[in-house]
Design an enzyme around this catalytic site. Sequence first.
Site, mmCIF file in Angstrom:
data_model
loop_
_atom_site.group_PDB
_atom_site.id
_atom_site.type_symbol
_atom_site.label_atom_id
_atom_site.label_comp_id
_atom_site.label_asym_id
_atom_site.label_seq_id
_atom_site.Cartn_x
_atom_site.Cartn_y
_atom_site.Cartn_z
ATOM 1 N N GLN A 1 0.837 -1.197 0.000
ATOM 2 C CA GLN A 1 0.000 0.000 0.000
ATOM 3 C C GLN A 1 0.878 1.255 0.000
ATOM 4 O O GLN A 1 2.072 1.197 0.278
ATOM 5 C CB GLN A 1 -0.920 -0.062 1.234
ATOM 6 C CG GLN A 1 -1.976 0.997 1.313
ATOM 7 C CD GLN A 1 -1.556 2.180 2.162
ATOM 8 O OE1 GLN A 1 -0.560 2.131 2.872
ATOM 9 N NE2 GLN A 1 -2.323 3.254 2.086
ATOM 10 N N THR B 1 1.690 3.749 1.776
ATOM 11 C CA THR B 1 2.536 4.207 2.883
ATOM 12 C C THR B 1 3.644 3.218 3.248
ATOM 13 O O THR B 1 4.426 3.483 4.165
ATOM 14 C CB THR B 1 1.683 4.466 4.137
ATOM 15 O OG1 THR B 1 1.057 3.234 4.555
ATOM 16 C CG2 THR B 1 0.618 5.509 3.870
ATOM 17 N N LYS B 2 3.723 2.075 2.571
ATOM 18 C CA LYS B 2 4.679 1.041 2.957
ATOM 19 C C LYS B 2 6.066 1.305 2.359
ATOM 20 O O LYS B 2 6.233 2.103 1.443
ATOM 21 C CB LYS B 2 4.170 -0.337 2.521
ATOM 22 C CG LYS B 2 2.822 -0.713 3.125
ATOM 23 C CD LYS B 2 2.842 -0.605 4.640
ATOM 24 C CE LYS B 2 1.593 -1.187 5.296
ATOM 25 N NZ LYS B 2 0.365 -0.441 4.970
ATOM 26 N N LEU B 3 7.063 0.583 2.887
ATOM 27 C CA LEU B 3 8.443 0.773 2.445
ATOM 28 C C LEU B 3 8.621 0.436 0.972
ATOM 29 O O LEU B 3 9.416 1.055 0.269
ATOM 30 C CB LEU B 3 9.379 -0.099 3.288
ATOM 31 C CG LEU B 3 9.481 0.280 4.764
ATOM 32 C CD1 LEU B 3 10.207 -0.796 5.539
ATOM 33 C CD2 LEU B 3 10.183 1.618 4.923
#
Length: 226
Positions: free
Chosen positions: A188, A190-192
């Site tokens: 998603q 906001t993930k790394l």
Amino acid sequence: MTDAQPWPAWPVHTPDTERWLLEVVRSGRWAVSGAFTGRPSYEQEFADAFARFIGVPYAVPVCNGSAALTVALEALGVRAGDEVLVPGLTWVACASAVLRVGAVPVLVDISPKTLCLSVEAAAASVTPRTRAVMAVHLHGSAVDMDALTELARRHDLAVLEDCSHVHGAAWRDRRLGSLGDAAAFSLQQTKLLTSGEGGVATTSDPAVHELLYRKRADGRGPRPDA
């Protein structure tokens, strides 16, 4: 960072990002079962690269991290009425994925040192109906996988790692996502590692991989030509 510097933009994209997107658009293959175009699908190339990165034989891309958790639970044999141990501090998808397969999420306490699932609390929560335990590695911290693996072996429990916050992190000398029976990653925004929306399920078990692949795509298996 000074007051004059803006907060870095996320997600990061480059001209290469745009080039690859255009190549996918023009490839003529937009589906899992799309016609072979003379080369492996971009999805399969990503799956193979991600599996190598994590240190497992198999990775299966899915539409989001919640789907990765759901198909992993099904592939690990969790059925209606089973109990799955889930940490009390995590994203709602961990519990809702358990409900989605008809099982019962049992919330257990977390370790104050890591904010991840407490293995001691998990041990106290095991019942004859417990089928699996979800090891959610949260905010860059990891569950004590040595202790959890021992607990799972003692009670014949499946271990599902949720690695949505720890892409690339390791427990001792192994990447998180390679220690359990299966693992789920979110991609998603906001993930790394992000694709905007998306997810990946990983495993080292060929039988689990077969189920992951088929359950994410209406029973369709891999094409011989990929």
